[in-house]
Design a protein around this motif. Structure first.
Motif, mmCIF file in Angstrom:
data_model
loop_
_atom_site.group_PDB
_atom_site.id
_atom_site.type_symbol
_atom_site.label_atom_id
_atom_site.label_comp_id
_atom_site.label_asym_id
_atom_site.label_seq_id
_atom_site.Cartn_x
_atom_site.Cartn_y
_atom_site.Cartn_z
ATOM 1 N N ASP A 49 34.415 24.807 6.551
ATOM 2 C CA ASP A 49 33.990 25.830 7.513
ATOM 3 C C ASP A 49 33.297 25.195 8.707
ATOM 4 O OD1 ASP A 49 34.340 28.579 6.109
ATOM 5 O OD2 ASP A 49 33.333 27.361 4.591
ATOM 6 N N VAL A 51 30.357 25.505 10.985
ATOM 7 C CA VAL A 51 29.036 26.139 10.886
ATOM 8 C C VAL A 51 28.167 25.654 12.038
ATOM 9 C CG1 VAL A 51 29.158 26.431 8.366
ATOM 10 C CG2 VAL A 51 28.149 24.349 9.316
ATOM 11 N N HIS A 126 23.985 28.220 4.587
ATOM 12 C CA HIS A 126 24.522 27.814 5.895
ATOM 13 C C HIS A 126 25.478 28.861 6.452
ATOM 14 C CE1 HIS A 126 22.926 23.871 4.810
ATOM 15 N NE2 HIS A 126 22.978 23.612 6.101
ATOM 16 N N LEU A 127 26.328 29.385 5.594
ATOM 17 C CA LEU A 127 27.266 30.418 6.034
ATOM 18 C C LEU A 127 26.536 31.713 6.376
ATOM 19 C CD1 LEU A 127 30.152 29.744 3.498
ATOM 20 C CD2 LEU A 127 30.079 29.139 5.937
ATOM 21 N N ARG A 130 24.924 31.284 9.843
ATOM 22 C CA ARG A 130 25.952 31.374 10.886
ATOM 23 C C ARG A 130 26.404 32.819 11.080
ATOM 24 N NH1 ARG A 130 31.813 29.781 9.232
ATOM 25 N NH2 ARG A 130 31.461 31.769 8.211
#
Length: 185
Positions: A49, A51, A126-127, A130
């Motif tokens: 991903d 990020v 982290h996701l 974001r």
């Protein structure tokens, strides 16, 4: 300020913290890195991903694309490190719940690669951060103001990162609480 539980290798000292206005190129660069990393990590079932701030449309950022790679077993570095090294990355930090790769010192740093274990709290956070910034332009502007202030007032990256920590943790906690509440509904 440094985390004693993180082993650093060749940590950059005294690098300027440069915040740039949003670039329309960042999403495409992120997409290309997603494809490249997925390919070199194959057949490892890794999730890749884009990020960080460069993944949030309109947000100013350091001009470095942050990629997150989720792997089945973080401790099995031999399952992913050679693939990341094959695209020019070197291991720069080893924490209990992450690994950090970037190009060698002296090379242009277009990308940082953060490796965590699949579905770990570290990766989910982290996701969540974001996605919270993507979903709330006011929150994203608040974060941008903080980053610009820190870039103008601190000289070390460690201090810059530490200055963002309470903001990030508060956003992740709020996002996680909201997610738990919606799961109960």
């Amino acid at each position: 300020m440094s985390d004693p539980d993180v082993e650093w290798f060749d940590q950059p000292i005294g690098e300027a913290i440069e915040i740039q206005s949003w670039s329309d190129e960042w999403p495409e660069i992120g997409r290309l890195w997603e494809e490249r990393l997925t390919e070199v990590l194959s057949p490892l079932p890794a999730r890749v991903d884009h990020v960080g701030s460069t993944a949030v449309p309109g947000l100013a950022a350091k001009p470095v694309i942050d990629m997150q790679v989720q792997v089945p077993d973080l401790s099995n570095e031999s399952s992913y490190a050679p693939a990341l090294e094959s695209v020019g990355m070197v291991l720069r930090a080893r924490g209990c719940d992450f690994r950090f790769f970037r190009p060698p010192a002296g090379r242009v740093r277009e990308v940082h690669i953060h490796v965590g274990e699949v579905n770990s709290a570290w990766a989910r956070d982290h996701l969540a951060f974001r996605d919270a910034l993507r979903g709330d332009p006011t929150l994203a502007r608040d974060y941008e103001r903080l980053k610009r202030y820190l870039a103008a007032t601190v000289t070390e990256r460690a201090d810059y990162n530490a200055g963002k920590e309470s903001f990030i943790l508060a956003v992740v906690e709020k996002s996680t609480a909201a997610s738990r509440a919606s799961d109960r509904d």
